[in-house]
Motif scaffolding. Structure first.
Motif, PDB file in Angstrom:
ATOM      1  N   ARG A 126       0.838  -1.206   0.000  1.00  8.19           N
ATOM      2  CA  ARG A 126       0.000   0.000   0.000  1.00  8.19           C
ATOM      3  C   ARG A 126       0.870   1.252   0.000  1.00  8.19           C
ATOM      4  O   ARG A 126       0.592   2.207  -0.724  1.00  8.19           O
ATOM      5  CB  ARG A 126      -0.933  -0.010   1.218  1.00  8.19           C
ATOM      6  CG  ARG A 126      -1.831   1.205   1.265  1.00  8.19           C
ATOM      7  CD  ARG A 126      -2.776   1.164   2.452  1.00  8.19           C
ATOM      8  NE  ARG A 126      -3.623   2.344   2.433  1.00  8.19           N
ATOM      9  CZ  ARG A 126      -4.622   2.540   3.244  1.00  8.19           C
ATOM     10  NH1 ARG A 126      -4.935   1.616   4.152  1.00  8.19           N
ATOM     11  NH2 ARG A 126      -5.335   3.635   3.174  1.00  8.19           N
TER      12      ARG A 126
ATOM     13  N   ASN B 200       2.343   1.575  -3.469  1.00 10.14           N
ATOM     14  CA  ASN B 200       1.308   1.955  -4.421  1.00 10.14           C
ATOM     15  C   ASN B 200       0.967   3.444  -4.273  1.00 10.14           C
ATOM     16  O   ASN B 200       0.758   4.153  -5.260  1.00 10.14           O
ATOM     17  CB  ASN B 200       0.069   1.081  -4.211  1.00 10.14           C
ATOM     18  CG  ASN B 200      -0.784   0.940  -5.446  1.00 10.14           C
ATOM     19  OD1 ASN B 200      -0.344   1.162  -6.571  1.00 10.14           O
ATOM     20  ND2 ASN B 200      -2.030   0.545  -5.244  1.00 10.14           N
TER      21      ASN B 200
ATOM     22  N   ARG C 139       2.252   5.269  -7.450  1.00  8.36           N
ATOM     23  CA  ARG C 139       1.105   5.305  -8.365  1.00  8.36           C
ATOM     24  C   ARG C 139      -0.009   6.224  -7.872  1.00  8.36           C
ATOM     25  O   ARG C 139      -1.058   6.308  -8.490  1.00  8.36           O
ATOM     26  CB  ARG C 139       0.554   3.889  -8.577  1.00  8.36           C
ATOM     27  CG  ARG C 139       1.595   2.949  -9.202  1.00  8.36           C
ATOM     28  CD  ARG C 139       1.077   1.527  -9.379  1.00  8.36           C
ATOM     29  NE  ARG C 139      -0.009   1.500 -10.340  1.00  8.36           N
ATOM     30  CZ  ARG C 139      -1.153   0.835 -10.159  1.00  8.36           C
ATOM     31  NH1 ARG C 139      -1.377   0.151  -9.052  1.00  8.36           N
ATOM     32  NH2 ARG C 139      -2.078   0.843 -11.093  1.00  8.36           N
TER      33      ARG C 139
ATOM     34  N   THR D 207      -2.599  -3.521  -3.368  1.00  5.72           N
ATOM     35  CA  THR D 207      -2.837  -4.158  -4.661  1.00  5.72           C
ATOM     36  C   THR D 207      -2.135  -5.510  -4.634  1.00  5.72           C
ATOM     37  O   THR D 207      -1.349  -5.792  -3.728  1.00  5.72           O
ATOM     38  CB  THR D 207      -2.343  -3.264  -5.823  1.00  5.72           C
ATOM     39  OG1 THR D 207      -2.772  -3.823  -7.069  1.00  5.72           O
ATOM     40  CG2 THR D 207      -0.825  -3.109  -5.814  1.00  5.72           C
TER      41      THR D 207
ATOM     42  N   LEU E  70       2.979  -5.261  -7.907  1.00  6.36           N
ATOM     43  CA  LEU E  70       3.544  -4.058  -8.528  1.00  6.36           C
ATOM     44  C   LEU E  70       4.815  -4.462  -9.254  1.00  6.36           C
ATOM     45  O   LEU E  70       5.560  -5.328  -8.784  1.00  6.36           O
ATOM     46  CB  LEU E  70       3.886  -2.995  -7.472  1.00  6.36           C
ATOM     47  CG  LEU E  70       2.728  -2.310  -6.773  1.00  6.36           C
ATOM     48  CD1 LEU E  70       3.245  -1.426  -5.632  1.00  6.36           C
ATOM     49  CD2 LEU E  70       1.908  -1.494  -7.759  1.00  6.36           C
TER      50      LEU E  70
END
Length: 176
Positions: free
Chosen positions: A71, A74, A78, A84, A87
């Motif tokens: 997390r 991300n 991103r 998610t 990655l």
């Protein structure tokens, strides 16, 4: 007459031109039997399927982590503040005058998301891990799924690689 002296000649090991490092960063991965071996097989299968597109020698790093860590990554990379499943961070090509293995990049997989998806999709965690590593490896090699055409090409390649590993089509619709 002089006695013959036998000398055992050893052949130096041939170095593998593809180095894949797997690091377990989070507790709980022991719940996925042979997680590191699955990562190695899946990444090698994806690289083999891409043949000439893979520079040799090269390196890939795979990190098995948790939702909290992915997390953060991300969010930082991103701008998505959520966990998610996987990655990928491709590395830029080294200059031609550098004599070193080409780092292809890093693949990060989150345990809790992987496990939840596997349960929801009625897959084994090992098969889902293999799929995520294949998917991540293809991203390192420049494949993407931003357009429908790109997605179809990438998914077809994933299906073929996973079939070679004895894993069912991850995109097949469930049969009722």
């Amino acid at each position: 007459m002089a006695a013959l002296k036998l000398v055992a000649a050893s052949v130096p090991p041939v170095e593998d031109p593809i180095v894949i490092d797997v690091m377990v960063e989070a507790e709980g991965w022991s719940a996925v039997p042979e997680a590191e071996a699955i990562c190695l097989r899946a990444a090698r299968a994806a690289l083999a399927a891409c043949g000439d597109a893979v520079p040799e020698p090269c390196e890939v790093a795979i990190t098995l982590t948790d939702d909290a860590r992915i997390r953060v990554l991300n969010r930082e990379w991103r701008s998505k503040d959520k966990a998610t499943n996987v990655l990928s961070f491709p590395q830029p090509d080294l200059p031609d005058d550098v004599d070193a293995p080409q780092p292809l990049g890093d693949i990060i997989v989150a345990l809790e998301t992987l496990s939840g998806e596997a349960r929801a999709e009625d897959k084994t965690a090992g098969h889902h891990l293999a799929h995520l590593v294949v998917h991540g490896t293809l991203h390192l090699l420049g494949y993407d799924h931003m357009t429908e055409t790109e997605a179809e090409e990438m998914e077809a390649l994933e299906r073929r690689i996973l079939a070679g590993l004895g894993i069912d089509d991850p995109y097949a619709l469930p049969q009722d």
